[in-house]
Design an enzyme around this catalytic site. Structure first.
Site: not given
Ligand code: NAD
Length: 398
Positions: A88
């Site tokens: 990561k």
């Molecule tokens: P992103 O940046 O696209 O979105 C993150 C979202 O979370 C935003 O809408 C933001 O406003 C919101 N957010 C931030 N802090 C917050 C809080 N305290 N309370 C509520 N909402 C909050 O990120 P993403 O890619 O959607 O990732 C989200 C989660 O999914 C992370 O934990 C990431 O590790 C996990 N994830 C992502 C992927 C991927 O392919 N992008 C894959 C596996 C896991």
């Protein structure tokens, strides 16, 4: 030194005084006025294959967090059966206050500094919180420029026109939805009109809401970092996205009540999808969770104490290393397509994704029944067990 000063604030104040006296060009002053960003790349284990893992831009990024996320990637790849190890990356920065040019320079500098540790057979980054296909394009270009030739397989989650895969943007959320659907079957819960609450409205949260909506569910609450909204009649995820693009937030949407993120987690609903950050469901609020199914789109949203409390309440929790493994799975498909210079159709990608996710879901479900454990323990037993077996077979050398 007084409490209101750090060494850096003193140095910057001194620079400002000298710059004013010298009538220094503002551009030169800005370059002297160095902002320091701490960036990390943690490689956990590569006994199953090259390191694989996302890159996160967020003000709260720490080495501790990135190390945990790297470890979870190792187990996740093993659970879903991908030939990858876990890694990561992260940079502590606030992308919301940075220009596109600053983000590009930050990304390219980061890649140039860790270039020798990256590569298609060494470590392959992907998107995570506040990074996207554009960030991946800069990574590919920087890596390729330093190599001297184009290396699309050096990164995944790229735009389709430069070698990205069909279906990558929605892959994590589609995997979450497949898992929620399988769990609903076990609980005899009909998806038609099943109520869903989603925390986080970025890549994973928005697409999960949209896919679950298309599966017939009623999305009754969503949130982002500014707060949440609730509507018992159901929310149209696309409309909320348009509203968020216009206003920068999901809150104050017509016909919805504003709620806090804490209230969102406690919403009376069938399926809860945490899709934001870590440590959201904890000892202090686990008892208030009313969902029948929790499908972890985010990594690490539930603490061990909360896991125990939810299990005792018979909540079906689908753990992150299974529920959100769709993203790394389609990243793997993208890497395979790049290595073989092929391009698969969306149908082919989604069919292969569904097969892999359902197999992993059933493997975990079967083991949890046999062990009389929650699904997280079963998923970890599967993932850790496979990595440990590979490690033992390879042996430790030198
Ligand atoms: P992103 O940046 O696209 O979105 C993150 C979202 O979370 C935003 O809408 C933001 O406003 C919101 N957010 C931030 N802090 C917050 C809080 N305290 N309370 C509520 N909402 C909050 O990120 P993403 O890619 O959607 O990732 C989200 C989660 O999914 C992370 O934990 C990431 O590790 C996990 N994830 C992502 C992927 C991927 O392919 N992008 C894959 C596996 C896991």
């Amino acid at each position: 030194m007084t409490q209101e000063h750090t060494a850096l604030t003193v140095a910057l104040e001194q620079l400002k005084i000298a710059a004013e006296k010298l009538q220094l060009d503002p551009g030169i002053h800005a370059i002297c006025n160095i902002g320091v960003f701490n960036g990390y790349r943690v490689q956990h284990w590569d006994v199953m294959g090259p390191f694989k893992g996302g890159l996160r831009y967020h003000p709260n990024v720490t080495l501790d967090e990135i190390t945990a996320l790297a470890m979870w990637m190792t187990w996740k790849c093993a659970v879903i059966g991908l030939p990858y190890g876990g890694a990561k990356g992260g940079i502590a920065c606030n992308p919301k206050t940075m220009s596109k040019g600053e983000l590009e320079r930050l990304t390219r500098r980061y890649v140039s500094l860790i270039f020798e540790y990256l590569g298609p057979h060494r470590d392959v980054p992907a998107p995570d919180v506040y990074t996207d296909a554009q960030t991946m394009a800069w990574i590919m270009d920087t890596y390729s420029q330093l190599k001297g030739y184009s290396v699309p397989e050096s990164v995944t989650g790229k735009p389709i026109e430069i070698g990205g895969s069909e279906g990558r943007v929605c892959a994590t959320s589609l995997g979450v939805a497949f898992c929620a659907r399988e769990a609903a079957k076990i609980l005899n819960l009909k998806l038609k009109n099943a109520t869903v609450a989603v925390q986080g409205y970025g890549n994973v949260g928005y697409n999960a809401a949209s896919i679950m909506h298309n599966m017939g569910c009623k999305i009754i609450a969503v949130s982002d970092s500014t707060g949440g909204i609730y509507c018992s009649n159901g929310i149209n995820p696309h409309d909320v996205r348009v509203h968020k693009t216009k206003t920068g937030s999901v809150i104050n949407h017509k016909d919805c009540a504003n709620i806090t993120n804490e209230e969102l987690l406690q919403t009376e609903c069938d399926i809860l999808i945490p899709a934001a950050l870590e440590n959201q469901i904890r000892k202090d609020n686990a008892d208030k969770i009313k969902a029948k199914i929790v499908a972890e789109g985010a990594n690490g949203p539930t603490t061990p104490e909360a896991d125990k409390a939810l299990y005792e309440k018979d909540v079906c929790l689908i753990p992150d290393i299974l529920a959100n493994s769709g993203g790394v799975t389609v990243s793997y498909f993208e890497w395979v397509q790049n290595l073989t210079r092929e391009h698969w159709t969306l149908e082919e990608v989604n069919r292969k994704l569904e097969t892999k996710i359902i197999k992993a879901f059933n493997d975990v479900q079967k083991l949890s029944k046999k062990e009389e454990s929650d699904m997280r323990t079963a998923a970890l037993m599967l993932g850790v067990g496979r990595v440990a077996h590979a490690l033992k077979t390879l042996g430790l050398w030198p």
